[in-house]
Design a protein around this motif. Structure first.
Motif, mmCIF file in Angstrom:
data_model
loop_
_atom_site.group_PDB
_atom_site.id
_atom_site.type_symbol
_atom_site.label_atom_id
_atom_site.label_comp_id
_atom_site.label_asym_id
_atom_site.label_seq_id
_atom_site.Cartn_x
_atom_site.Cartn_y
_atom_site.Cartn_z
ATOM 1 N N UNK A 147 -28.575 0.199 -17.492
ATOM 2 C CA UNK A 147 -27.535 -0.188 -16.537
ATOM 3 C C UNK A 147 -27.250 0.908 -15.523
ATOM 4 N N UNK A 148 -27.213 2.154 -15.963
ATOM 5 C CA UNK A 148 -26.899 3.243 -15.031
ATOM 6 C C UNK A 148 -27.964 3.363 -13.939
ATOM 7 N N UNK A 149 -29.217 3.126 -14.306
ATOM 8 C CA UNK A 149 -30.299 3.205 -13.313
ATOM 9 C C UNK A 149 -30.233 2.002 -12.374
ATOM 10 N N UNK A 150 -29.896 0.823 -12.899
ATOM 11 C CA UNK A 150 -29.695 -0.341 -12.041
ATOM 12 C C UNK A 150 -28.628 -0.035 -10.993
ATOM 13 N N UNK A 151 -27.520 0.521 -11.440
ATOM 14 C CA UNK A 151 -26.431 0.844 -10.520
ATOM 15 C C UNK A 151 -26.907 1.808 -9.435
ATOM 16 N N UNK A 152 -27.658 2.834 -9.830
ATOM 17 C CA UNK A 152 -28.120 3.835 -8.859
ATOM 18 C C UNK A 152 -29.122 3.234 -7.878
ATOM 19 N N UNK A 153 -30.080 2.453 -8.388
ATOM 20 C CA UNK A 153 -31.087 1.856 -7.505
ATOM 21 C C UNK A 153 -30.476 0.904 -6.500
ATOM 22 N N UNK A 154 -29.416 0.227 -6.905
ATOM 23 C CA UNK A 154 -28.814 -0.791 -6.030
ATOM 24 C C UNK A 154 -27.726 -0.227 -5.126
ATOM 25 N N UNK A 155 -27.479 1.074 -5.234
ATOM 26 C CA UNK A 155 -26.569 1.699 -4.288
ATOM 27 C C UNK A 155 -25.112 1.728 -4.692
ATOM 28 N N UNK A 156 -24.821 1.377 -5.929
ATOM 29 C CA UNK A 156 -23.440 1.510 -6.396
ATOM 30 C C UNK A 156 -23.159 2.992 -6.689
ATOM 31 N N UNK A 157 -21.965 3.437 -6.381
ATOM 32 C CA UNK A 157 -21.640 4.851 -6.557
ATOM 33 C C UNK A 157 -21.693 5.286 -8.016
ATOM 34 N N UNK A 158 -21.448 4.338 -8.921
ATOM 35 C CA UNK A 158 -21.436 4.647 -10.341
ATOM 36 C C UNK A 158 -21.589 3.348 -11.126
ATOM 37 N N UNK A 159 -21.837 3.478 -12.423
ATOM 38 C CA UNK A 159 -21.892 2.303 -13.279
ATOM 39 C C UNK A 159 -20.563 1.574 -13.289
ATOM 40 N N UNK A 160 -19.471 2.329 -13.225
ATOM 41 C CA UNK A 160 -18.149 1.706 -13.212
ATOM 42 C C UNK A 160 -17.938 0.894 -11.932
ATOM 43 N N UNK A 161 -18.450 1.397 -10.812
ATOM 44 C CA UNK A 161 -18.343 0.642 -9.558
ATOM 45 C C UNK A 161 -19.097 -0.674 -9.661
ATOM 46 N N UNK A 162 -20.292 -0.637 -10.254
ATOM 47 C CA UNK A 162 -21.049 -1.883 -10.438
ATOM 48 C C UNK A 162 -20.325 -2.825 -11.381
ATOM 49 N N UNK A 163 -19.746 -2.273 -12.438
ATOM 50 C CA UNK A 163 -19.017 -3.121 -13.391
ATOM 51 C C UNK A 163 -17.853 -3.833 -12.698
ATOM 52 N N UNK A 164 -17.113 -3.107 -11.893
ATOM 53 C CA UNK A 164 -15.984 -3.710 -11.181
ATOM 54 C C UNK A 164 -16.454 -4.774 -10.193
ATOM 55 N N UNK A 165 -17.591 -4.528 -9.528
ATOM 56 C CA UNK A 165 -18.123 -5.516 -8.592
ATOM 57 C C UNK A 165 -18.521 -6.798 -9.318
#
Length: 339
Positions: free
Chosen positions: A293-311
């Motif tokens: 998940x952390x790599x997904x978040x980074x590849x997709x341009x989210x600032x952090x895993x938490x940012x992706x989770x909130x989105x």
């Protein structure tokens, strides 16, 4: 496959005014799977039967008539996989008590039950989809949810599996679902051969949106070509800085003027468009792969895993790990439905 090598019986049922591709798309997938089996020295996997409300020609919405060799009212009809195809006739059939009672019995006897497009209305009318997650053509999701409030309608997914029930979005999504079923039944090599023969992608993930960010923007855009080069670049550089200031610099405009013109041309602000692109990409990675998940978040341009989770929580009402659990496809054949 059964040890006796008896083919798995697929019964596709349709009504007057059916969407022809809802029938012929999945039918061709299963037929090509049989051809691929035979070419690899295996017996045909499927027996394919087309059934209508009566024996004979069934008119489709395009004017072409398809020949039903059996009526779904035939008491001797049984299906291993029952496929209910969509179209105007399916929506009308949801109000026909005799059809719904008969199809309900077929559903109960089938090992696997599928709806294509608005065929979901017929299955919902039987009551068998109560407390299940389903999808249908985006245009009819709200109507389906209002009419059958005991089911959970996902208006965004291309297809969904929930227990023995598989439901797809409109028209070509039926091909995606049929390919996914072939991959479950017979393995990836056969499914890949079918996809190559039909010149389609092997599988769009079920969790992929019915509309990409680009399609959603184009639907409301006044001038979709105005920033076409920029939006293509954005889709290829999700981990880059996609702020208004950075994008404005890229197109040699002031941030204020760029933001105003982008929103006017594409029907949404630059930030919202970038967020939609990132969500689309994250959904694809979560559905089709084992990327952490952390790599997904980074590849997709989210600032952090938490940012992706909130989105994900804000847009899909589900956490990324739960989205992956619902839609992730590992490609292993499932024999249960074929027995």
């Amino acid at each position: 496959m059964p040890s006796s090598h008896l083919p798995h019986k697929i019964v596709l049922i349709a009504f007057d005014g059916a969407q022809m591709l809802d029938i012929t798309g999945p039918m061709d997938v299963f037929a090509e799977a049989n051809t691929a089996c035979e070419e690899s020295g295996r017996p045909p996997a499927y027996e394919i039967v087309f059934a209508g409300p009566r024996v004979g020609l069934i008119p489709t919405a395009s004017g072409v008539e398809l020949n039903a060799k059996v009526s779904f009212f035939d008491e001797n009809l049984v299906a291993d996989t029952l496929v209910v195809c969509g179209g105007r006739g399916a929506r009308m059939a949801a109000d026909d008590a005799a059809s719904i009672e008969t199809i309900g019995k077929l559903v109960d006897r089938a090992k696997r039950v599928v709806s294509i497009c608005t065929g979901a209305f017929v299955l919902a009318a039987t009551g068998r989809l109560d407390r299940h997650r389903v999808t249908t053509h985006w245009k009819y999701c709200d109507t389906l949810a209002r009419r059958f409030n005991a089911i959970e309608v996902d208006a965004d997914a291309i297809f969904i599996s929930d227990g023995k029930y598989f439901t797809s979005a409109g028209v070509t999504a039926g091909i995606d679902l049929a390919l996914a079923l072939v991959e479950r039944d017979l393995g990836r090599p056969i499914a890949l051969e079918v996809a190559r023969e039909l010149v389609v992608f092997l599988r769009r993930p079920g969790g992929q949106s019915q509309f990409s960010a680009q399609m959603a923007a184009d639907a409301s855009a006044v001038d979709p070509d105005r920033f076409a080069e920029l939006t293509r670049w954005m889709a290829d550089h999700l981990s880059d800085d996609l702020s208004i200031d950075a994008l404005a610099t890229r197109v040699s405009m002031s941030p204020r003027n760029f933001a105003r013109r982008f929103a006017a041309a594409l029907g949404m602000p630059p930030g919202k468009y970038a967020q939609a692109l990132r969500m689309d990409a994250a959904r694809r990675l979560l559905t089709d792969g084992e990327v952490p998940l952390a790599i997904v978040a980074r590849r997709c341009g989210f600032n952090s895993l938490e940012t992706m989770r909130l989105s994900f929580q804000r847009h899909l009402k589900v956490a990324p790990q739960d989205f992956r659990a619902r839609f992730h496809h590992r490609g292993a054949p499932s024999r249960a439905a074929m027995v």
